[in-house]
Write a protein that holds these residues in place. Structure first.
Motif, mmCIF file in Angstrom:
data_model
loop_
_atom_site.group_PDB
_atom_site.id
_atom_site.type_symbol
_atom_site.label_atom_id
_atom_site.label_comp_id
_atom_site.label_asym_id
_atom_site.label_seq_id
_atom_site.Cartn_x
_atom_site.Cartn_y
_atom_site.Cartn_z
ATOM 1 N N LEU A 52 -9.321 59.257 87.658
ATOM 2 C CA LEU A 52 -10.622 58.667 87.973
ATOM 3 C C LEU A 52 -11.518 59.783 88.476
ATOM 4 C CD1 LEU A 52 -9.239 55.579 89.902
ATOM 5 C CD2 LEU A 52 -10.208 55.574 87.595
ATOM 6 N N PHE A 53 -12.697 59.918 87.903
ATOM 7 C CA PHE A 53 -13.559 61.027 88.316
ATOM 8 C C PHE A 53 -15.028 60.679 88.192
ATOM 9 C CE2 PHE A 53 -14.813 62.431 84.036
ATOM 10 C CZ PHE A 53 -13.828 61.828 83.252
ATOM 11 N N ARG A 54 -15.826 61.343 89.004
ATOM 12 C CA ARG A 54 -17.276 61.197 88.944
ATOM 13 C C ARG A 54 -17.868 62.484 88.407
ATOM 14 N NH1 ARG A 54 -19.738 57.154 92.139
ATOM 15 N NH2 ARG A 54 -21.407 58.541 92.792
ATOM 16 N N THR A 55 -18.921 62.337 87.595
ATOM 17 C CA THR A 55 -19.575 63.511 87.020
ATOM 18 C C THR A 55 -20.935 63.690 87.674
ATOM 19 O OG1 THR A 55 -18.473 62.958 84.961
ATOM 20 C CG2 THR A 55 -20.194 64.632 84.832
ATOM 21 N N HIS A 56 -21.186 64.900 88.154
ATOM 22 C CA HIS A 56 -22.471 65.166 88.806
ATOM 23 C C HIS A 56 -23.485 65.625 87.776
ATOM 24 C CE1 HIS A 56 -20.896 64.493 92.802
ATOM 25 N NE2 HIS A 56 -19.766 64.944 92.279
ATOM 26 N N LEU A 57 -24.736 65.733 88.207
ATOM 27 C CA LEU A 57 -25.816 66.024 87.268
ATOM 28 C C LEU A 57 -25.549 67.277 86.447
ATOM 29 C CD1 LEU A 57 -28.989 65.030 89.295
ATOM 30 C CD2 LEU A 57 -27.934 63.871 87.335
ATOM 31 N N GLY A 58 -25.021 68.328 87.082
ATOM 32 C CA GLY A 58 -24.762 69.577 86.369
ATOM 33 C C GLY A 58 -23.528 69.508 85.468
ATOM 34 N N GLY A 59 -22.862 68.365 85.413
ATOM 35 C CA GLY A 59 -21.680 68.222 84.568
ATOM 36 C C GLY A 59 -20.391 68.485 85.315
ATOM 37 N N GLN A 60 -20.493 68.879 86.585
ATOM 38 C CA GLN A 60 -19.291 69.160 87.386
ATOM 39 C C GLN A 60 -18.549 67.858 87.687
ATOM 40 O OE1 GLN A 60 -20.488 71.258 90.897
ATOM 41 N NE2 GLN A 60 -18.389 71.850 91.343
ATOM 42 N N GLU A 61 -17.234 67.908 87.610
ATOM 43 C CA GLU A 61 -16.450 66.686 87.839
ATOM 44 C C GLU A 61 -15.773 66.697 89.200
ATOM 45 O OE1 GLU A 61 -13.741 66.283 84.590
ATOM 46 O OE2 GLU A 61 -15.347 65.855 83.155
ATOM 47 N N LYS A 62 -15.787 65.548 89.870
ATOM 48 C CA LYS A 62 -15.041 65.386 91.129
ATOM 49 C C LYS A 62 -13.976 64.325 90.871
ATOM 50 C CE LYS A 62 -14.198 65.126 95.693
ATOM 51 N NZ LYS A 62 -12.872 64.535 95.590
ATOM 52 N N THR A 63 -12.722 64.752 90.954
ATOM 53 C CA THR A 63 -11.633 63.790 90.750
ATOM 54 C C THR A 63 -11.464 62.946 92.001
ATOM 55 O OG1 THR A 63 -10.504 65.335 89.282
ATOM 56 C CG2 THR A 63 -9.164 63.578 90.229
ATOM 57 N N LEU A 64 -11.531 61.631 91.851
ATOM 58 C CA LEU A 64 -11.333 60.745 93.010
ATOM 59 C C LEU A 64 -9.850 60.563 93.269
ATOM 60 C CD1 LEU A 64 -13.949 57.979 92.139
ATOM 61 C CD2 LEU A 64 -14.214 59.848 93.770
ATOM 62 N N GLY A 65 -9.092 60.526 92.200
ATOM 63 C CA GLY A 65 -7.650 60.360 92.353
ATOM 64 C C GLY A 65 -7.011 60.021 91.018
ATOM 65 N N TYR A 66 -5.696 59.859 91.084
ATOM 66 C CA TYR A 66 -4.936 59.487 89.891
ATOM 67 C C TYR A 66 -4.280 58.139 90.183
ATOM 68 C CZ TYR A 66 -5.404 64.377 88.495
ATOM 69 O OH TYR A 66 -5.908 65.608 88.139
ATOM 70 N N VAL A 67 -4.186 57.280 89.177
ATOM 71 C CA VAL A 67 -3.458 56.023 89.374
ATOM 72 C C VAL A 67 -2.272 55.983 88.423
ATOM 73 C CG1 VAL A 67 -5.009 54.346 90.472
ATOM 74 C CG2 VAL A 67 -5.409 54.984 88.127
ATOM 75 N N GLY A 68 -1.150 55.516 88.963
ATOM 76 C CA GLY A 68 0.086 55.476 88.193
ATOM 77 C C GLY A 68 0.668 54.068 88.173
ATOM 78 N N PRO A 69 1.885 53.950 87.639
ATOM 79 C CA PRO A 69 2.509 52.636 87.450
ATOM 80 C C PRO A 69 2.436 51.725 88.680
ATOM 81 C CG PRO A 69 3.825 54.304 86.406
ATOM 82 C CD PRO A 69 2.723 55.039 87.128
ATOM 83 N N GLY A 70 2.002 50.487 88.456
ATOM 84 C CA GLY A 70 1.909 49.492 89.532
ATOM 85 C C GLY A 70 0.547 49.464 90.203
ATOM 86 N N GLU A 71 -0.268 50.501 89.945
ATOM 87 C CA GLU A 71 -1.577 50.545 90.603
ATOM 88 C C GLU A 71 -2.661 50.006 89.672
ATOM 89 O OE1 GLU A 71 -1.288 54.163 93.689
ATOM 90 O OE2 GLU A 71 -1.324 54.810 91.609
#
Ligand code: CMP
Length: 215
Positions: A52-71
């Motif tokens: 899961l990630f957000r993209t900023h105006l300049g195209g830079q990505e900030k990863t919020l986290g990863y989700v795995g089995p059961g989530e």
């Protein structure tokens, strides 16, 4: 093991809840949705890993986290009908049963506990987001990198974390150069061991202390 969404349900109730989902498969690298898309469905990770990630105006990505089995993920737009707050991408081949809004409303009429579980999950995420806000506001890059490592550990990646520095940078909200420097500092403190393409965390206790400014 029941995921947080099915917490407290009997096996029969869980089977009933699962019957409201539609099974969907995603190959590795396929986007599930993009930030700002409209979409009123939540996804359960049955197999695989989603970033899961957000993209900023300049195209830079900030990863919020990863989700795995059961989530689960995607519950925010399901609940409030607004745009997706982040993008989701299948990092591995994934099985992601989907629950659409109509099915969700029918399901919580039969099993109201599901709505409570979802509320609890959101409270938990808000606590995490508050904590990360502290880290961004008050702590140095080393703390943020230590926290990013802890997050990967909690998501079942440890104790040897195979992450490229770019992935760590996106998770820590720091540049690659900063991550390289922070990893060297963590190594000097004995919090991590470094090998090419790999960070080993011998014990999560030390990175935790570093993340929260205790050492
Ligand atoms: P939604 O906004 O529908 O789509 C993006 C999803 O990312 C969102 O629902 C949540 O499931 C998830 N998400 C948003 N913010 C965070 C966060 N700070 N940490 C973990 N997951 C998040």
């Amino acid at each position: 093991m029941p995921g947080p969404l099915f917490h407290g349900l009997t096996p029969e109730e869980e089977a009933l809840a699962r019957s409201y989902f539609l099974r969907q498969a995603y190959p590795k690298g396929k986007p599930v949705f993009h930030q700002r898309d409209l979409g009123q469905a939540l996804y359960l990770v049955e197999r695989g890993r989603v970033r899961l990630f957000r993209t900023h105006l300049g195209g830079q990505e900030k990863t919020l986290g990863y989700v795995g089995p059961g989530e689960i993920f995607g519950e925010m737009s399901l609940l409030d009908g607004s745009e997706r707050s982040a993008s989701a991408l299948a990092e591995e081949e994934a099985l992601l049963p989907v629950l659409r809004r109509g099915a969700y409303l029918a399901l919580i009429r039969r099993l109201p506990l599901i709505a409570h579980n979802l509320a609890r999950l959101l409270a938990h995420r808000l606590r995490e987001a508050d904590l990360e806000l502290d880290l961004m506001a008050f702590e140095e890059a080393k703390s943020r990198v230590a926290y990013a490592l802890l997050k990967l550990l909690r998501q079942g990646m440890g104790p040897k974390i195979r992450a490229r520095q770019q992935e760590l940078a996106a998770l820590a909200g720091a540049s690659r150069e900063t991550v390289t420097r922070a990893l060297q500092e963590l190594k000097a403190q004995g919090a991590v061991r470094l090998a090419p393409g790999e960070v080993e965390v011998p014990s999560p206790a030390l990175p935790e202390e570093v993340a929260f400014g205790l050492v």
